[in-house]
Design a protein around this motif. Structure first.
Motif, PDB file in Angstrom:
ATOM      1  N   TYR A 225       0.858  -1.169   0.000  1.00  0.00           N
ATOM      2  CA  TYR A 225       0.000   0.000   0.000  1.00  0.00           C
ATOM      3  C   TYR A 225       0.902   1.230   0.000  1.00  0.00           C
ATOM      4  N   SER A 226       0.377   2.324  -0.517  1.00  0.00           N
ATOM      5  CA  SER A 226       1.154   3.554  -0.617  1.00  0.00           C
ATOM      6  C   SER A 226       0.833   4.489   0.545  1.00  0.00           C
ATOM      7  N   GLU A 227       1.599   5.561   0.651  1.00  0.00           N
ATOM      8  CA  GLU A 227       1.305   6.559   1.680  1.00  0.00           C
ATOM      9  C   GLU A 227      -0.039   7.211   1.423  1.00  0.00           C
ATOM     10  N   SER A 228      -0.401   7.338   0.130  1.00  0.00           N
ATOM     11  CA  SER A 228      -1.708   7.885  -0.224  1.00  0.00           C
ATOM     12  C   SER A 228      -2.827   6.943   0.233  1.00  0.00           C
ATOM     13  N   ASP A 229      -2.616   5.620   0.094  1.00  0.00           N
ATOM     14  CA  ASP A 229      -3.598   4.635   0.563  1.00  0.00           C
ATOM     15  C   ASP A 229      -3.790   4.748   2.077  1.00  0.00           C
ATOM     16  N   LEU A 230      -2.664   4.887   2.780  1.00  0.00           N
ATOM     17  CA  LEU A 230      -2.708   5.005   4.237  1.00  0.00           C
ATOM     18  C   LEU A 230      -3.466   6.263   4.641  1.00  0.00           C
ATOM     19  N   SER A 232      -5.702   7.951   2.860  1.00  0.00           N
ATOM     20  CA  SER A 232      -7.122   7.821   2.499  1.00  0.00           C
ATOM     21  C   SER A 232      -7.866   6.951   3.502  1.00  0.00           C
ATOM     22  N   ALA A 233      -7.215   5.884   3.955  1.00  0.00           N
ATOM     23  CA  ALA A 233      -7.840   5.001   4.937  1.00  0.00           C
ATOM     24  C   ALA A 233      -8.076   5.732   6.252  1.00  0.00           C
ATOM     25  N   ILE A 234      -7.144   6.580   6.644  1.00  0.00           N
ATOM     26  CA  ILE A 234      -7.294   7.357   7.874  1.00  0.00           C
ATOM     27  C   ILE A 234      -8.464   8.336   7.755  1.00  0.00           C
ATOM     28  N   ILE A 235      -8.567   9.014   6.617  1.00  0.00           N
ATOM     29  CA  ILE A 235      -9.679   9.949   6.414  1.00  0.00           C
ATOM     30  C   ILE A 235     -11.016   9.218   6.437  1.00  0.00           C
ATOM     31  N   ASP A 236     -11.065   8.018   5.826  1.00  0.00           N
ATOM     32  CA  ASP A 236     -12.301   7.224   5.823  1.00  0.00           C
ATOM     33  C   ASP A 236     -12.700   6.788   7.227  1.00  0.00           C
ATOM     34  N   LYS A 237     -11.695   6.601   8.090  1.00  0.00           N
ATOM     35  CA  LYS A 237     -11.941   6.162   9.468  1.00  0.00           C
ATOM     36  C   LYS A 237     -11.510   7.259  10.451  1.00  0.00           C
ATOM     37  N   LEU A 238     -11.849   8.493  10.120  1.00  0.00           N
ATOM     38  CA  LEU A 238     -11.335   9.635  10.881  1.00  0.00           C
ATOM     39  C   LEU A 238     -11.774   9.609  12.344  1.00  0.00           C
ATOM     40  N   GLU A 239     -13.012   9.200  12.591  1.00  0.00           N
ATOM     41  CA  GLU A 239     -13.505   9.161  13.978  1.00  0.00           C
ATOM     42  C   GLU A 239     -12.661   8.218  14.826  1.00  0.00           C
ATOM     43  N   GLN A 240     -12.379   7.018  14.282  1.00  0.00           N
ATOM     44  CA  GLN A 240     -11.545   6.059  15.023  1.00  0.00           C
ATOM     45  C   GLN A 240     -10.114   6.570  15.180  1.00  0.00           C
ATOM     46  N   PHE A 265       4.363  23.160  -0.788  1.00  0.00           N
ATOM     47  CA  PHE A 265       4.592  22.033   0.118  1.00  0.00           C
ATOM     48  C   PHE A 265       3.235  21.549   0.643  1.00  0.00           C
ATOM     49  N   PHE A 266       3.164  20.243   1.004  1.00  0.00           N
ATOM     50  CA  PHE A 266       1.907  19.669   1.456  1.00  0.00           C
ATOM     51  C   PHE A 266       2.120  18.874   2.736  1.00  0.00           C
ATOM     52  N   VAL A 267       1.369  19.237   3.776  1.00  0.00           N
ATOM     53  CA  VAL A 267       1.394  18.482   5.038  1.00  0.00           C
ATOM     54  C   VAL A 267       0.304  17.424   4.963  1.00  0.00           C
ATOM     55  N   ASP A 268       0.648  16.166   5.235  1.00  0.00           N
ATOM     56  CA  ASP A 268      -0.328  15.073   5.068  1.00  0.00           C
ATOM     57  C   ASP A 268      -1.604  15.324   5.857  1.00  0.00           C
ATOM     58  N   LEU A 269      -1.462  15.538   7.168  1.00  0.00           N
ATOM     59  CA  LEU A 269      -2.624  15.712   8.029  1.00  0.00           C
ATOM     60  C   LEU A 269      -2.351  16.833   9.035  1.00  0.00           C
ATOM     61  N   VAL A 270      -3.316  17.738   9.168  1.00  0.00           N
ATOM     62  CA  VAL A 270      -3.192  18.845  10.119  1.00  0.00           C
ATOM     63  C   VAL A 270      -4.323  18.749  11.143  1.00  0.00           C
ATOM     64  N   PHE A 271      -3.934  18.718  12.418  1.00  0.00           N
ATOM     65  CA  PHE A 271      -4.890  18.692  13.518  1.00  0.00           C
ATOM     66  C   PHE A 271      -4.630  19.880  14.440  1.00  0.00           C
ATOM     67  N   TYR A 272      -5.600  20.136  15.298  1.00  0.00           N
ATOM     68  CA  TYR A 272      -5.420  21.154  16.341  1.00  0.00           C
ATOM     69  C   TYR A 272      -5.806  20.522  17.664  1.00  0.00           C
ATOM     70  N   ASN A 273      -4.969  20.693  18.681  1.00  0.00           N
ATOM     71  CA  ASN A 273      -5.301  20.163  20.001  1.00  0.00           C
ATOM     72  C   ASN A 273      -5.762  21.309  20.897  1.00  0.00           C
ATOM     73  N   VAL A 280      -1.006  20.350  15.466  1.00  0.00           N
ATOM     74  CA  VAL A 280      -0.278  19.079  15.456  1.00  0.00           C
ATOM     75  C   VAL A 280      -0.235  18.596  14.007  1.00  0.00           C
ATOM     76  N   LEU A 281       0.958  18.533  13.457  1.00  0.00           N
ATOM     77  CA  LEU A 281       1.141  18.116  12.067  1.00  0.00           C
ATOM     78  C   LEU A 281       1.589  16.658  12.035  1.00  0.00           C
ATOM     79  N   ILE A 282       0.986  15.867  11.151  1.00  0.00           N
ATOM     80  CA  ILE A 282       1.348  14.454  11.031  1.00  0.00           C
ATOM     81  C   ILE A 282       1.758  14.153   9.598  1.00  0.00           C
ATOM     82  N   ASP A 283       2.930  13.589   9.453  1.00  0.00           N
ATOM     83  CA  ASP A 283       3.412  13.129   8.159  1.00  0.00           C
ATOM     84  C   ASP A 283       3.464  11.605   8.176  1.00  0.00           C
ATOM     85  N   LEU A 284       2.975  10.970   7.133  1.00  0.00           N
ATOM     86  CA  LEU A 284       2.875   9.513   7.076  1.00  0.00           C
ATOM     87  C   LEU A 284       3.997   8.932   6.226  1.00  0.00           C
ATOM     88  N   LYS A 285       4.688   7.923   6.753  1.00  0.00           N
ATOM     89  CA  LYS A 285       5.767   7.253   6.044  1.00  0.00           C
ATOM     90  C   LYS A 285       5.560   5.745   6.137  1.00  0.00           C
TER      91      LYS A 285
END
Length: 372
Positions: A225-230, A232-240, A265-273, A280-285
């Motif tokens: 699976y690719s980083e894009s797959d990972l 997309s799966a996180i966005i689909d299961k965002l609540e979990q 530049f593109f940050v994979d996922l941006v959250f706020y706590n 809180v920035l998250i990069d997926l590898k």
């Protein structure tokens, strides 16, 4: 009309929640009292194990015949265990105020005494101090009494109450080794605080786990699976995913773009706590962590700190979520004060026994360091 409808609707929903909570509380208190009476009856009677077993069997048969399922031998044993587990959490004054079981050596007398409805004592106000100590449903407590470690059980009880976990979510967090994963990211005093206060968020390190468990994404560990797959799966299961991240997280953006020096530049996922009041920035590898990954995240964090966050907000936190990290590489690449963290993720539930052994070894290492 709309305001009146909303007002009345909120009132009805609040009332229904209160009724459900009251029913849950009465069941918990009743089963606690049943457990207490069983224990006291055993203490006043024959101490032989076979005597207690036969008494419980007779009690289960009689109660089931009159009240239906819910009073099996197994359930009565759980009620007894529930009482023995939680009686120490009740003050002596509250304990002494509970109605006492009068001396009786016969099962028939015991059954007759047990028919006194427990909610009578609630109506009389005698158990009000006790009721404040139980915050979950009976199903939650049936699961909790099976956790042997006192600190771990206390942690899950606090978190289930504070976060409003369903029984399913409580089991998932337990099976994912949440307590052990948080403990392994903390010092000895912070581990003690987990047991007494649950997960408290006062500094960036309090947000971290090791590893993050993403089994709910449904990605096969062995499949490619690719980083894009990972992502997309996180966005689909965002609540979990938000539940796995922990307390106070709000989702802001996916592939957040910013431009610097005419380059995008593109940050994979941006959250706020909201608890720490920071981004809180998250990069997926999907592969092994490299120094380039850490440097890229440092640049992202620097940009947000200088151009995005407000003056009264706390510094941005960066998390590189990778399949395999290298602690020595992280240490040599990042300055000690850097707000960048590398953490591994798993696509399957971890081995709890392995986590417990790691936690035990970690505790021994801490003790050795303190004794040196």
């Amino acid at each position: 009309m709309n305001e009146l409808l909303i007002d009345i609707r909120d009132l009805i929903l609040a009332a229904r929640k209160t009724v459900v909570r009251s029913v849950d509380l009465i069941q918990v208190l009743t089963n606690f009292e049943i457990g207490r009476r069983i224990v006291e009856h055993e203490q006043q009677g024959n101490q032989r194990a076979e005597y207690g077993e036969s008494t419980l069997k007779a009690l289960a048969q009689a109660l089931t015949a009159e009240f239906g399922k819910g009073f099996s031998l197994t359930n009565l044993k759980i009620m007894r265990k529930f009482y023995l587990t939680y009686r120490k959490s009740i003050s002596q004054t509250e304990f002494d105020s509970l109605p006492r079981f009068e001396k009786s050596q016969t099962t028939s007398d015991f059954l007759q005494k047990s028919r006194i409805p427990f909610w009578r004592f609630v109506d009389e106000g005698k158990t009000q101090p006790l009721s404040s100590g139980f915050t979950l449903s009976w199903s939650h407590y049936v699961f909790l009494v099976g956790i042997k470690d006192v600190g771990e059980r206390s942690f899950y009880e606090i978190e289930a109450t504070d976060q409003g976990w369903s029984l399913r979510e409580l089991k998932r967090q337990f099976n994912s080794g949440l307590y052990e994963r948080l403990a392994l990211s903390r010092d000895k005093e912070a581990v003690k605080k987990l047991a007494s206060s649950g997960q408290t968020i006062t500094r960036p390190e309090d947000l971290l786990k090791e590893p993050y468990v993403l089994e709910f994404l449904g990605l096969d560990e062995k499949a490619k699976y690719s980083e894009s797959d990972l992502e997309s799966a996180i966005i689909d299961k965002l609540e979990q995913f938000l539940l796995e991240l922990g307390k106070g997280f709000l989702f802001e953006a996916r592939q957040k773009r910013f431009t610097f020096d005419e380059e995008h530049f593109f940050v994979d996922l941006v959250f706020y706590n909201r608890l720490l009041r920071c981004y809180v920035l998250i990069d997926l590898k999907i592969g092994k962590l490299t120094h380039g990954d850490l440097g890229q995240m440092q640049m992202y964090v620097n940009y947000f700190d200088r151009y995005v966050k407000l003056a009264d907000e706390q510094p941005t936190i960066g998390i590189v979520l990778c399949k395999k990290k290298h602690d020595a590489l992280v240490e040599i690449t990042l300055p000690k004060e850097a707000n960048i963290h590398a953490r591994e993720y798993r696509l399957y539930l971890p081995d709890k026994e392995l986590l417990r052994r790691k936690l035990a070894e970690w505790g021994e290492d801490v003790e050795d360091e303190q004794n040196e």
